[in-house]
Each structure stands twice: as C-alpha cells, then as structure tokens.
Design a protein around this motif. Structure first.
Motif, PDB file in Angstrom:
ATOM      1  N   ALA A   1      -2.783  20.171   7.907  1.00 37.94           N
ATOM      2  CA  ALA A   1      -1.269  19.482   8.926  1.00 37.94           C
ATOM      3  C   ALA A   1      -0.745  19.817   7.389  1.00 37.94           C
ATOM      4  N   SER A   2       1.400  20.221   7.260  1.00 30.86           N
ATOM      5  CA  SER A   2       1.540  19.809   5.874  1.00 30.86           C
ATOM      6  C   SER A   2       1.977  17.973   5.843  1.00 30.86           C
ATOM      7  N   PHE A   3       1.829  17.839   7.138  1.00 33.48           N
ATOM      8  CA  PHE A   3       2.656  15.879   8.223  1.00 33.48           C
ATOM      9  C   PHE A   3       1.386  15.574   6.131  1.00 33.48           C
ATOM     10  N   TRP A   4       0.378  15.678   6.635  1.00 32.46           N
ATOM     11  CA  TRP A   4      -0.654  15.072   5.181  1.00 32.46           C
ATOM     12  C   TRP A   4       0.235  14.298   4.069  1.00 32.46           C
ATOM     13  N   VAL A   5       1.497  15.940   3.471  1.00 30.97           N
ATOM     14  CA  VAL A   5       1.215  15.739   2.359  1.00 30.97           C
ATOM     15  C   VAL A   5       2.774  14.336   1.729  1.00 30.97           C
ATOM     16  N   ASN A   6       3.038  13.984   2.233  1.00 34.14           N
ATOM     17  CA  ASN A   6       3.576  12.626   2.466  1.00 34.14           C
ATOM     18  C   ASN A   6       2.999  11.622   2.055  1.00 34.14           C
TER      19      ASN A   6
ATOM     20  N   ASP B   1      13.447  -3.450  -0.284  1.00 30.44           N
ATOM     21  CA  ASP B   1      12.266  -3.047   0.614  1.00 30.44           C
ATOM     22  C   ASP B   1      12.760  -2.011   1.153  1.00 30.44           C
ATOM     23  N   LEU B   2      12.315  -0.637   0.625  1.00 31.16           N
ATOM     24  CA  LEU B   2      12.917   0.579   0.931  1.00 31.16           C
ATOM     25  C   LEU B   2      12.063   0.882   1.937  1.00 31.16           C
ATOM     26  N   SER B   3      11.079   0.228   2.513  1.00 30.18           N
ATOM     27  CA  SER B   3      10.519   0.387   4.135  1.00 30.18           C
ATOM     28  C   SER B   3      11.100  -0.427   5.786  1.00 30.18           C
ATOM     29  N   VAL B   4      11.969  -0.634   5.826  1.00 30.21           N
ATOM     30  CA  VAL B   4      12.256  -0.932   6.420  1.00 30.21           C
ATOM     31  C   VAL B   4      12.680  -0.280   7.768  1.00 30.21           C
ATOM     32  N   GLY B   5      13.129   1.550   7.571  1.00 30.83           N
ATOM     33  CA  GLY B   5      13.001   2.416   8.513  1.00 30.83           C
ATOM     34  C   GLY B   5      11.610   2.371   8.662  1.00 30.83           C
ATOM     35  N   THR B   6      10.568   2.584   8.132  1.00 25.48           N
ATOM     36  CA  THR B   6       8.883   2.383   8.567  1.00 25.48           C
ATOM     37  C   THR B   6       9.399   0.908   9.440  1.00 25.48           C
TER      38      THR B   6
ATOM     39  N   PHE C   1       7.093   6.170   2.806  1.00 26.36           N
ATOM     40  CA  PHE C   1       6.142   8.037   2.179  1.00 26.36           C
ATOM     41  C   PHE C   1       4.914   8.132   3.187  1.00 26.36           C
ATOM     42  N   ILE C   2       3.913   6.885   3.135  1.00 28.04           N
ATOM     43  CA  ILE C   2       3.224   7.361   4.268  1.00 28.04           C
ATOM     44  C   ILE C   2       3.339   6.697   5.459  1.00 28.04           C
ATOM     45  N   GLY C   3       3.892   6.038   5.926  1.00 31.18           N
ATOM     46  CA  GLY C   3       4.466   5.835   7.122  1.00 31.18           C
ATOM     47  C   GLY C   3       4.859   6.777   7.251  1.00 31.18           C
ATOM     48  N   THR C   4       6.013   7.648   7.262  1.00 27.35           N
ATOM     49  CA  THR C   4       6.999   8.533   7.370  1.00 27.35           C
ATOM     50  C   THR C   4       4.968   9.991   7.045  1.00 27.35           C
ATOM     51  N   SER C   5       4.066   9.626   6.770  1.00 25.75           N
ATOM     52  CA  SER C   5       3.139  10.999   7.125  1.00 25.75           C
ATOM     53  C   SER C   5       2.473  10.627   8.824  1.00 25.75           C
ATOM     54  N   VAL C   6       2.337   9.239   8.222  1.00 21.11           N
ATOM     55  CA  VAL C   6       1.802   8.242   9.902  1.00 21.11           C
ATOM     56  C   VAL C   6       2.716   8.880  11.345  1.00 21.11           C
TER      57      VAL C   6
END
Lengths: 331, 514, 325
Positions: A302-307, C74-79, C136-141
């Motif tokens: 899934a492309s969701f992993w990319v980020n 803190d760029l991850s406030v949104g996360t 980034f990781i937060g968005t992905s999760v």
C-alpha cells in the motif's frame, strides 16, 4: 572534541565510524538489491527509466532546496531553507496552465512562468537577506502567501491544459529514455557543474558554512544567499513544467510534496565525504526514494507505507550523521 | 625621507556613547615590522577594522604610500596591497587546502574550477614557502591551528601584498609554532614587505618589531623602539597603573582531603593519575597541549569518562557521569570558552548568576523573583561586577566581569571543588587581579581549587603547589614557593628526561605583565 | 554587531514603536472591520470567531511556544492532535466513557511527544528533522489505520455538546484555553522549568556546563507540547463529532506564525504565552473580518500570508533595533 579524545576511544568505536561513513551508500545498494530480487521487473531498463521520469518533479525541487541549504548553511532553523518550493511549483503550474489556456504563445507562456518562479525566489531572497528573517519563518510565510495565490488563480480546482511542450515532456523519448528523465538529468548536470565545479558554487559553500570568512575574502554574502533563492525559484518553475506535463495541467495539493523535498535534500547530505548538501547526493537520494516507491508499487504494498518509510529514512540518516559528527568533533 | 608605507592620522571612531578611538596615529615605515600593543579594549581591533575598511572612521585620514584614501571598502584596501591575517582562522572547515588557498582567486578552466591543479599548486606553494607537506586532500577542519595560520599567510602572500597585518596571530599557537611564525615574519620583512604586528604578548613584540605603537583607552600614548625600551616600560605605558600587588595570596593551612584520584586513566589521553585536593588549597595544573591536563580536568566535571582507576570524593568512591552529576556532587567548573560554556551573553546577569542553583529559589516549581534579585544583587556587590543592574544582558559586560559572572554562578551552591580552566585568558590586568583575589578567597572559605593554566607565572603566583603533566602522566609536583617558570617549563616539555620534546611547550612566560 | 547596537542607542523611540506594532495593528484591523463589516462586532460573530477558530489554534500554539522557547520547533503538532483525536473517538466508540476517553487521548498525545523527545534527547536529532520524521510516520500510520484517510464518526451521541457547555457564562472550550494558557504561561515565565527552557533555548552548551540536564528538559518540553495538542485534539473531535485523519496539520503553520508574532511583544524577543495568544487572535480576526467583508477563502489565505510576513518582518526589524534586551 579534540583529537586526543578521539584517539582515546577504543578501536571498536573507530570501526563504527567507518561503518557509518560507508553505511549510507551500502544501505542504498542493499535496498536496491532486495528490491531487485523481490520485485518483478524491477531491474528492467524500462522500469529504471520510468523511475527516473517519475522522480523528475521531486528531484528538481530538491536541487533547488539543496542550493539554498548550501548557501544558507545546514542549520535547519537559522540556516538556509525554502519551504515555499512546493507551493511555488503549484503556482507556476497554475500560471502556465492559465496563460496557455488564455492563448499566449509558447515563448511568452514559458517565459512568464519561469519569471513567476524567479519572482517568488526573489521575494524569499528579499525577506531573508534584506529583512533578515530566519529562512524557516520567511519561507513558511511566503509559502502561505503563494499557496493562497494559487488558490485564487485556480479556485482550488484542476486546470487542464495541453501544449506541444507538455506533450513532448510527457510522451517524448530519446534513446528509449523518457523526456522527463532527461529533464532530471539535465538539471542535475547543469546545477552539478554550477555548484560543484564552478567558483560560484565553491563560494556559495563558503558563504553558507562560514559567512565571516566569505565576508573577509570580500564576497558580498547577501548577494550569494539571494542568488541561491533565485536558483530555487527557477527550479520550482522548471519542475512546474514537468508537473504540468505529468498531470496534463495544474493540480491541487502540490504543497504535499514539500516534506518529501526537504527529506530528499537532507538525505543527500550523507552521500558526501564532507557531510554537506550537494547536487549528486540529492540526485542519489531522489532516486533512492523513487526506487523505493516504485518497488513498493511492484510488490503491491500500500502506498500509505511510503510516508512512513520516508520518515524512518530521514530519522535514520540524520541520527547516523549526527552521531558521525559527534564522533568527529564539534557539535 | 620617503612617504611611510602606511599612515593613519587622527583616526576617531565612536560607538554610541563609547569613544573607541580618539585621534589615533599610526605611522608604519616601508620594509619594517611595526608592533601595535594595548590592553583588551584599548582600541587595537577597532583600529584594524577601520584600516580593513570594515568600520568607517568618524574622522581622520588613511594614506598608503603617501596616497590619501577616501571612502574605501575591504576590496579597495586589498587592491592596494594591504592584507590581513586574522585572529580567527577565517577558512571554511569543509574546504580542501587547495580550495581554501585559492578561495576567491580560483584557478579555472573556462568557467570551471581546476581542483586538481589547485591542490597541486597549493602543495607546491606550501613546500616552497614553508617547506611543509600537508596530507593530500586534507580538509581545513583536519589541520591544527598552526597549519591553518600558515595556510592563511600563504593565501595572503598569493596576492603579492605590500603590507601584511597580523592581528593576534599567535593566540592559539604553542611556543614552537610561535617561533616558527616569527621566523617566517622576519623572512617576509627581509623580502621587503611591510608588516604590522598586533599582539599583547610583549616578548613577541620585543624580539620581532622595529617600532612599537602603544594604545591605551583609544589613544596613541607612545611610539617606542623596543630595542631601547624594556618590556616592563612598555607594559607600564599600556596599563598606566601599578601592577605590583598582582597575586594576593594568603597562607591557608590545608584541611582534610576532599577529592582524591587513584590511578585514574582515560584511553591514551592520560594514565596513572594520583592526586589529592585538600580543603583550603589552591593547586595549579599545567601541561603542554596534548599532555592530558585538559582531559583530566574535563573528567572531573563529567565531560570525559575515565576508564581506569577511581575517584574518591570525601573518602567515598564516586564517578561523575555527566556535568549535571558533577555539579550535584559539589564540583564547579569555570570553563575556558567563557562565552560558550561560561556565560550566556544574551541572558541577563541575574539569569546567569542563578542558573546553576535554581532549586534554591524554587517554591512549588515556581521561582521566587525577589529572592533571585536579592541574591544576584548580593553577588554583584560581593564580586564587584560592574554592571548597570541585574537585568543587563551579560554581553554588555567586559571580559573580566563576564568571568566574574561565570565564577559567581557557583558561589551560591557551596561547591567543595572549583575547577578553573585558564581563568585569566582574555581579560585585562585589573580584572585578573580581582579574579586571583576571588580564587584566594574561595580557598580561604574552605573550598579546594584546581587551576589549569598555561600562564606559568600566574600559576606560581596563585597556587600552593603545582602539578605538571607530560604525555599523559603526572611528571612532577612542585611547591609553588620554590619553583620558577623555567623549571616548570623544562618539566612540562620533558627536558629533564633528556628526551627531545616531541610535543610543543605550552605558551610559556610570554605574558607581558608578569 | 557593535555598530548595530550603537546606532540603536539613539533610536529607542523607533524600537519601542516597532515593538508595539502588533497590538496597534490588531486595534487598527478591528477598527477597520467594525466599520467595513457591520456584523463584525456582533456578539454572535465574536463568539463564533472565538469558539470555532481561536480555541484550537490557541491551544496548539501554546504547545508550540514551549518548543520554540527551548530553541526548537515542533512540526508534528498535527500528529499529536490527530492521534489524541483518534484515541478519543475510538475509546468512545468502544463504549468507554469520557473518564477513560479523555485520559486515553492525553496518553496518545503524550506518546507522540515521547517519540519526539526520544529522537531529540536520546539520538541527538535536531527538533526540526526529528519532528519532521514523526510527522511523516504519523501520516503513514494514520493512512494505514483509516484506510487512506476515511473519517471515523463518533457512533453514539455520547457528547451532548461538550463544547456547548458554559460555566459562569463562558463556554467550556474557552475555559480550557484559559487553563492551558495559565499553566503553560506561568511555568514558562515564572517557573523553574521555564528558566531552564530559556537557558537551553538561548545557549545549550551553557545550560549543560551549568549542570542542567538537556535531555530531561527537552523531554519535558516535547511531551508538554504534545499534551497541549492532545487537549486540542479532544476539543476538535468533540466539535466535529469525528476523527478526521491528518486534520491537525492545518494548525502547524499558523501556530508557528502566532508564536513568532508573539515574540515581537516581548521586550527581550523571547517566545511567550500572552504574545502567542495575541498572535492567534490576530490571525483569526483577519480571517474572520475578511470573510465578513466578502473575500473568499482563497483571498483570505493570500491576505493572511502577506500580513504574517509583514508582522514577522517588523518583528525582526525591531529586534535588531533594540540596543539591549
């Protein structure tokens, strides 16, 4: 850390240093190897050419950011940074689509679009050099402004457009390599020559790393920093054509690319002996990311992993290089 | 008589209310080495910045070879053949030797750099001028300070200068390197260059210069011939005050042992260190660059971790895991890099003075502002810190007063051990005496004080006994009353072992005012 | 530097004027809108302005103020906002009451903060890049959890208008802002931790050599920043009755803008809570006023961006002018 402390460290740590140094290129090759084995067709010439083409937009933007980071120094808060790059691309693509649809001739449309990119670069340069805002804040604010302008122009919709130029970029091939890939390589070559092999580039490095030294050597530091923002603006303009070709017009949401661009430019740092931002390193980082995304697609992940992978990569690389820097002394 | 190579007349420069330069004259004859001396704050660096075109003088004239200049910038000055060797080595660390040497005068092939040619040419020039070989492809950040200094001189020589200005070039060099530098400068003069040499090390001035201009409080107070004027006379001209009572040492009977090191060692930095510090004692520590003395001091503040041996504090085995840990255990450090590690120039005097002991002012997580103000006013009065008030930013204070702040922040903590790293570097003579008084008072009040210094007369003046380190080991211990600089130096260089000193002597008794 | 400081001595008036520019601008803008947009000063508009826009941005910006004061960002406030919101909604939908959901949401936010803190304090990564990675990781999760960004609605009406509750005539969310601002503001300005944050933010090496624990301080700062965001996340999901993935990122830029605008108000150019709140108010008043005089959302963004740039320019101009702090 003075040399004596380094020497005082046990052999194991010195070995660790060596591993860290070679680690980045090794990791790149490892990722490629794993993908080559697992993903079908990964190594076919067509697929590789495809990755180059798909990386063009991000890569060209990242080249712009690389120049800014070189000229402003690599401290992310006080040093060089251009967060408005992706928004600038969006605006330029919108400007080009509008001009093209309004019937401007090719040269005018291209010229005005590039001018738009340069104007945004000049605005950033002005706020950073003349008003002396920290680049992080200055370009954050201009990003907002530019994204707003794009919205005004497009009313938050897609502006489809079509021109001979875009067709060539989207469909054209030479030596079985797509035109977008050539664009990426051409910009990399041009900027590589300018930044890594011309006196200008060398001086830009000096300005970024040690402005007092540059000033003492009689350089006009502000002018160099300003010019780096102009280059970034121009890169956004060029990338806008690639984006317009790829999406057949302007699209919304180009701002989402920003974080990837930042990630690539900072990833590129580890591909250099001196641990500084550089054009070949940025190209490698772009391709690494491109291959990763491509491999994921081929493996049906899934492309969701990319980020997430991007995030982990940045953290890994930065943790590694900050460890390396600590080993080598200084903060 | 021919026109002087360089002639500054009646130069005045104000910064706000302070008059940095007041009708200063500087006349430098062609082909001579001209010294410029003065205390910190006497106006030396302002004068040089005016000459370099960085500052514009409010009044006065500048003439080069008899030609009067008006309205000039760094570029014009350089074009006229005046070049500067700055105190800070102004070379980007990530550059190769070749890149740094030809920076701004790059060798090109069309629009492109010729990196190889630059590196080759750099190697050739360094060999030719100074008989030096740097490792191929070395980065500036990998060179030591003397090598960087030489790189800067070579860079200046490339432009075929007529006048070379050295601004405190020897500050971070060790004795052998200084001698080498002085020999190079003499050689340059003999080739017909005009040299302006700025330093506050009077011995260098005496052995090098043909004439000396003395600055004090922004004025030219004298122009003397160092061959007929003694360094003591020059020193008197510089300070214009009696420096007799320099080392206020009171005799204290040492108390019980506070800190004891047994067989301490860390990597290759130092080994087998046995020493004990008693209450009420000032112990001097010295050693060459690379002798391990600096690392030993850092170990006692948790900045370097020893690997062998043990540390005993009040008889108990202990370990300083971090600076925080050391501070908690009653250790105080007044570091060498004052403006980075000692004080925060942007914070106020109060914020600096209370930082190390915030818990004393804390009630329920909040700070008691009145207590803080009272305590910092008390310290300001007690230490004689010259400041407009406790809200003034520390950057507005002079070097000596900043050092008092760096020391003062520990006073409220009742530390048992004070580590002082080069406590008097870069501060003027008056403030030095006050710092020495403070050190003596700390000991009188029952603290153990360890002073690391390469200013040997200072060490002899303020310590009870002196430890000398050589190549990572304690080489000797002396009673401060029965030793002189020469013997300390001989010991630090390892001369008494009959070995040729592979490492260089620390900056020895060069200081003018001792 | 000496020259800059020196010229400024003669111009205290100008520097004071520049420092006062933000309050003056707000007054001027409010005056302008109350004339140009008839409904602007009406109670209904003001309360909706405050409730809908001010509260969330204010709470996030308060957290950001600490991060900036400590010399980071803190760029991850949104996360943190999103994760808290997600936990809140999932717990409510799982049948737990507010008693569980609210602490749960705070814990989720604190986890994001701890992750940042671990990267910054443990691995020595600069806050900008560490929080960028977290983002980034937060968005992905979130994408993985929400199938690419599908909102999760609060199933049962367990929230009989948490945001509509008023106490002493003031709506609950506003009380929340007041509480968060007081706690964070007092600690930053008068607390021991605040002074330590100041020392770390101004000169980290001095803080280390003075025996402060940089790790513990950055740990506290980034967890505190994320906790504030978690509060915002709870308010957000109770307002929209749902968890909307990646919705927290919308606050990032305005929060940073507000914090730095707030530094203008400080004589010393330091990040401070009252200044941040004024910055938030400034951003909201402009957006609201422009809406009322008929500018569409797109032009609002242009105008806000331009004004923020202007204020920041003044902010840094005034800092350079001020002779001493």
């Amino acid at each position: 850390m003075p040399w004596s402390e380094i020497l005082a460290q046990p052999l194991a740590r010195r070995l660790g240093l060596l591993v860290l140094r070679r680690g980045s290129s090794g990791a790149f090759l490892l990722i490629l190897a794993v993908l080559a084995v697992t993903a079908p067709n990964f190594l076919s010439p067509g697929n590789i050419a495809n990755v180059f083409a798909q990386s063009a937009i991000l890569g060209i933007l990242a080249f712009g950011l690389t120049c800014v980071v070189i000229g402003g120094g690599s401290n992310v808060v006080a040093g060089g940074l251009d967060l408005s790059l992706a928004a600038n691309l969006g605006l330029c693509a919108a400007v080009y689509s509008s001009l093209n649809n309004a019937g401007f001739d090719t040269v005018q449309a291209i010229g005005l679009t590039l001018l738009c990119g340069l104007a945004v670069g000049a605005l950033n340069g002005f706020t950073v050099v003349v008003l002396r805002l920290p680049p992080l804040l200055a370009t954050l604010a201009s990003m907002n402004l530019i994204a707003g302008l794009e919205l005004v122009l497009t009313q938050n919709s897609v502006l489809p457009t079509d021109s001979a130029l875009l067709d060539t970029l989207a469909m054209g091939e030479w030596l079985q390599v797509p035109a977008l890939a050539w664009m990426l390589l051409a910009v990399a070559l041009l900027l590589g020559l300018l930044i890594q092999h011309s006196p200008y580039g060398l001086r830009l490095y000096a300005v970024g790393e040690y402005p007092e030294a540059a000033r003492a050597a009689g350089l006009r530091v502000g002018l160099y920093v300003f010019s780096s923002y102009l280059i970034a603006g121009l890169c956004a303009g060029v990338a806008a054509f690639c984006s317009a070709a790829y999406f057949s017009g302007s699209t919304t949401g180009s701002g989402d690319m920003l974080l990837s661009v930042v990630a690539i430019a900072f990833l590129g740092v580890v591909f250099s002996r001196r641990l500084v931002a550089n054009i070949p390193g940025t190209l490698l980082a772009t391709l690494l990311l491109g291959f990763l995304i491509n491999g994921f697609q081929l493996l049906n992940i899934a492309s969701f992993w990319v980020n997430g992978v991007q995030g982990v990569l940045i953290l890994l690389v930065v943790a590694m290089s900050s460890a390396l820097r600590k080993e080598e002394g200084g903060l | 008589m021919t026109a002087p190579a360089l002639h500054l007349q009646g130069i005045s420069k104000r910064f706000g209310v302070t008059r940095a330069l007041d009708e200063v004259d500087l006349r430098v004859e062609r082909g001579s080495i001209h010294g410029l001396v003065g205390e910190n704050g006497a106006g030396k660096s302002t004068l040089i910045k005016v000459l370099a075109g960085i500052h514009r003088a409010d009044s006065g004239t500048l003439a080069i070879d008899g030609q009067v200049l008006r309205g000039f910038g760094p570029r014009q000055i350089e074009a006229l053949g005046v070049h500067f060797i700055h105190q800070e080595r102004l070379l980007p660390g990530s550059f190769t030797v070749g890149e740094a040497l030809f920076f701004c005068h790059e060798l090109r092939y069309g629009p492109f750099l010729r990196r190889r040619a630059q590196d080759r040419e750099a190697a050739r020039l360094l060999r030719e001028y100074f008989a030096l070989e740097f490792p191929p492809g070395a980065l500036v950040s990998e060179l030591d300070s003397a090598q960087r200094q030489i790189l800067q001189i070579t860079r200046a020589l490339l432009a075929k200068p007529k006048i070379l200005v050295f601004d405190e070039p020897s500050v971070s060099l060790v004795k052998r390197e200084v001698d080498q530098l002085l020999a190079i400068i003499r050689g340059l003069r003999d080739q017909g260059l005009t040299i302006v040499y700025i330093s506050h090390y009077l011995q260098e001035i005496e052995s090098l210069c043909d004439r000396v201009t003395v600055l004090r409080n922004g004025r030219t107070v004298a122009v003397v011939d160092p061959r007929s004027t003694s360094t003591a006379q020059v020193a008197r001209l510089m300070v214009n005050r009696d420096v007799g009572e320099m080392y206020p040492k009171t005799v204290v009977t040492p108390g019980e042992v506070v800190l004891q090191l047994k067989g301490l060692g860390a990597g290759l930095a130092y080994r087998d260190i046995n020493l004990s510090l008693r209450r009420g004692e000032v112990v001097g520590l010295t050693g060459l660059v690379g002798s391990g003395a600096k690392e030993l001091l850092k170990s006692l503040f948790g900045l370097v971790q020893p690997e062998r041996g043990s540390v005993h504090l009040h008889g108990q085995v202990t370990r300083f895991k971090s600076p925080r840990d050391a501070v908690r255990k009653g250790i105080a450090l007044v570091p060498e890099e004052r403006r980075i590690h000692g004080v925060a120039p942007l914070l106020s005097v109060l914020e600096n003075l209370t930082l190390a002991g915030l818990s004393r002012f804390t009630r329920a997580c909040l700070l008691n502002a009145a207590d803080e103000a009272r305590e910092s006013d008390r310290l300001i009065a007690e230490l004689g810190i010259k400041t407009a008030g406790h809200d003034t930013a520390v950057r507005h204070l002079s070097g000596g007063n900043q050092q008092k702040v760096a020391l003062g922040k520990w006073l409220g903590r009742d530390c048992t051990v004070y580590l002082l790293d080069e406590p008097s570097v870069g501060i003027d003579i008056g403030a030095k005496v006050e710092i020495y008084r403070l050190i003596s008072r700390l000991a009188r009040q029952g603290a153990a004080v360890l002073v690391l210094s390469s200013d040997l007369p200072e060490l002899i003046g303020i310590s009870d006994r002196i430890l000398v380190m050589h190549r990572g080991a304690l080489a000797a211990e002396f009673d401060a009353g029965q030793v002189d600089s020469d013997r300390l130096l001989a010991c630090a260089t390892g001369a008494h072992e009959g070995t040729a000193p592979g490492l260089c002597p620390v900056r020895e008794t060069q200081h003018a005012l001792v | 530097m000496t020259t800059l400081a020196a010229t400024a001595v003669s111009r205290p008036l100008l520097s004071r004027l520049l420092r006062g520019i933000l309050p003056l601008l707000i007054v001027a803008i409010v005056a302008f809108f109350s004339v140009a947009a008839p409904g602007f000063l009406s109670l209904g508009n003001l309360s909706s302005l405050v409730l809908n826009n001010f509260v969330l941005l204010a709470i996030v910006a308060i957290g950001m103020t600490w991060a900036v004061a400590a010399g980071g960002i803190d760029l991850s406030v949104g996360t943190a906002v999103d994760f808290a919101s997600l936990a809140f909604v999932v717990l409510l939908n799982g049948g737990y009451g507010l008693v569980v959901a609210i602490p749960g949401a705070l814990v989720a936010g604190a986890l994001v903060g701890s992750f940042n803190a671990g990267l910054i304090a443990g691995l020595g990564i600069t806050p900008f890049l560490a929080t960028l990675g977290t983002l980034f990781i937060g968005t992905s999760v979130q994408q993985l959890l929400s199938d690419g960004g599908q909102p999760i609605y609060i199933a049962q009406p367990v929230l009989p208008g948490l945001t509509a509750v008023t106490w002493l005539g003031m709506p609950l969310p506003l009380w929340l802002v007041l509480a968060v601002a007081t706690v964070y503001g007092v600690i930053l300005a008068r607390g021991r931790l605040g002074r330590e944050i100041l020392a770390v933010g101004t000169q980290v090496q001095l803080a280390r050599y003075s025996g402060l624990s940089i790790r513990q301080i950055s740990l506290k700062v980034f967890i505190a920043s994320a906790l504030a965001c978690a509060v915002a996340g709870i308010v957000l999901s109770s307002t929209v009755n749902a968890y909307v993935p990646m919705s927290g990122n919308a606050f990032l830029i305005n929060a940073i803008g507000a914090v730095f605008m707030g530094t203008t108000l400080s004589r010393t150019g330091r990040a401070n809570i009252p200044g941040t709140l004024l910055g938030v108010l400034f951003i909201n008043v402009i957006a609201n006023g422009l809406l009322l005089i008929g500018w569409n959302f797109y032009w609002q963004q242009v105008a806000t961006g331009g004004l923020i740039l202007l204020v920041l320019a003044f902010s840094f101009a005034s800092r350079r002018q001020s002779p001493s702090y």
